[in-house]
Design a protein around this motif. Structure first.
Motif, PDB file in Angstrom:
ATOM      1  N   VAL A  97       5.771 -15.125   1.877  1.00 12.85           N
ATOM      2  CA  VAL A  97       5.939 -14.617   0.519  1.00 12.85           C
ATOM      3  C   VAL A  97       6.110 -13.107   0.398  1.00 12.85           C
ATOM      4  O   VAL A  97       6.444 -12.620  -0.685  1.00 12.85           O
ATOM      5  N   ASP A  98       5.885 -12.346   1.471  1.00 16.89           N
ATOM      6  CA  ASP A  98       6.067 -10.900   1.361  1.00 16.89           C
ATOM      7  C   ASP A  98       6.351 -10.313   2.737  1.00 16.89           C
ATOM      8  O   ASP A  98       6.304 -11.003   3.760  1.00 16.89           O
ATOM      9  N   ASP A  99       6.651  -9.005   2.747  1.00 18.00           N
ATOM     10  CA  ASP A  99       6.989  -8.333   3.997  1.00 18.00           C
ATOM     11  C   ASP A  99       5.829  -8.342   4.981  1.00 18.00           C
ATOM     12  O   ASP A  99       6.038  -8.438   6.190  1.00 18.00           O
ATOM     13  N   ASP A 159      12.473 -11.304  -8.772  1.00 12.89           N
ATOM     14  CA  ASP A 159      11.979  -9.925  -8.760  1.00 12.89           C
ATOM     15  C   ASP A 159      12.714  -9.182  -7.645  1.00 12.89           C
ATOM     16  O   ASP A 159      12.432  -9.385  -6.464  1.00 12.89           O
ATOM     17  N   THR A 181      10.386  -6.780  -5.273  1.00 10.55           N
ATOM     18  CA  THR A 181       9.605  -7.423  -4.204  1.00 10.55           C
ATOM     19  C   THR A 181      10.453  -8.391  -3.383  1.00 10.55           C
ATOM     20  O   THR A 181       9.975  -8.949  -2.398  1.00 10.55           O
ATOM     21  N   ARG A 182      11.702  -8.605  -3.828  1.00 10.38           N
ATOM     22  CA  ARG A 182      12.614  -9.541  -3.152  1.00 10.38           C
ATOM     23  C   ARG A 182      12.016 -10.947  -3.089  1.00 10.38           C
ATOM     24  O   ARG A 182      11.952 -11.562  -2.030  1.00 10.38           O
ATOM     25  N   THR A 183      11.578 -11.411  -4.232  1.00  7.44           N
ATOM     26  CA  THR A 183      11.037 -12.766  -4.321  1.00  7.44           C
ATOM     27  C   THR A 183      11.682 -13.510  -5.487  1.00  7.44           C
ATOM     28  O   THR A 183      12.047 -12.909  -6.496  1.00  7.44           O
ATOM     29  N   HIS A 199      11.161 -15.483  -0.380  1.00  8.64           N
ATOM     30  CA  HIS A 199      11.152 -14.037  -0.168  1.00  8.64           C
ATOM     31  C   HIS A 199      12.288 -13.718   0.785  1.00  8.64           C
ATOM     32  O   HIS A 199      12.421 -14.358   1.831  1.00  8.64           O
TER      33      HIS A 199
END
Length: 256
Positions: free
Chosen positions: A122-124, A183, A186-188, A213
């Motif tokens: 879900v994130d970097d 978004d 946040t690239r999600t 993501h």
């Protein structure tokens, strides 16, 4: 309708409960094992399939005599893979762990993901941790294959879509697509999904958030470098060298 509360609040637990039960029936794609067979034969064994789910294409590789293990964060999906392996007379090693925290006690010549499962991190931070764990589990001279994609921005299409399958026993499975939120910072991209299983007398329902993501090629290349890995090549869906304009691409990486 009977809501199903299976405690799956964490993104890593998306494919559990009713979602796992409905997965193989409602999914829109199956995997041709040939590219993964070729990858393992090129880089060597033992091999590890990350995000193996219910065993596609993992079990096809095992059936060809390749030494391939599987890993997934969903215990429910792994149980389905075990049952499928038993029905095919296959002996397969399966690991229950998240990518970003896996510690399997051995290294592999080949590590691969079938499809862009890496986009479910879900994130970097989760993606970076996962790359470090991949690096820690690769033998010197081995390689990992990581498909990625950049999801299209929602344009109104897709919202409200309904996918339905009627099973041989008369039960009906339905997947409904709700709101989609994107978004760019946040690239999600988060899609609201509702899973329904109607047995004729009652309807079980589970609501989930499907979070994607994404990382473009330069961003992911930098993350590969930070994980003590080096990029062997980046390829498009046809297997040709990728360009920065491609929205679906596959990284082949090795220990630096």
């Amino acid at each position: 309708m009977t809501p199903v509360d299976d405690g799956a609040d964490a993104p890593a637990d998306f494919y559990t409960g009713l979602v796992a039960e409905m997965y193989s029936t409602l999914r829109s794609e199956t995997f041709d094992p040939a590219p993964y067979v070729a990858f393992v034969e090129r880089w060597g064994q033992p091999a590890l399939e990350l995000g193996c789910g219910d065993g596609d294409p993992l079990l096809d590789l095992c059936a060809r005599g390749l030494d391939v293990e599987g890993l997934d964060s969903s215990a429910d999906m792994l149980e389905r893979a075990r049952r499928a392996a038993t029905s095919r007379g296959l002996d397969v090693t399966l690991h229950h762990a998240a990518f970003e925290s896996m510690e399997l006690g051995r290294r592999y010549r080949s590590i691969y993901l079938a499809g862009a499962t890496f986009n479910l991190l879900v994130d970097d931070a989760a993606a970076q941790s996962s790359l470090r764990r991949i690096a820690a589990h690769l033998e010197p001279g081995g390689a990992a294959m990581i498909p990625l994609f950049v999801p299209q921005a929602p344009t109104g299409t897709g919202v409200g879509d309904v996918r339905t399958r009627v099973l041989d026993d008369g039960r009906t499975m339905t997947l409904r697509v709700g709101a989609i939120d994107r978004d760019e910072e946040t690239r999600t991209q988060t899609t609201e999904l509702r899973y329904e299983l109607d047995d004729g007398t009652s309807v079980r329902v589970t609501d989930r958030q499907w979070i994607l993501h994404w990382m473009d090629e330069p961003t992911f290349a930098s993350m590969v470098d930070e994980a003590a890995l080096s990029t062997v090549g980046v390829y498009d869906e046809r297997g040709a060298p990728s360009t920065t304009h491609d929205t679906a691409f596959t990284f082949i990486v090795q220990p630096a």
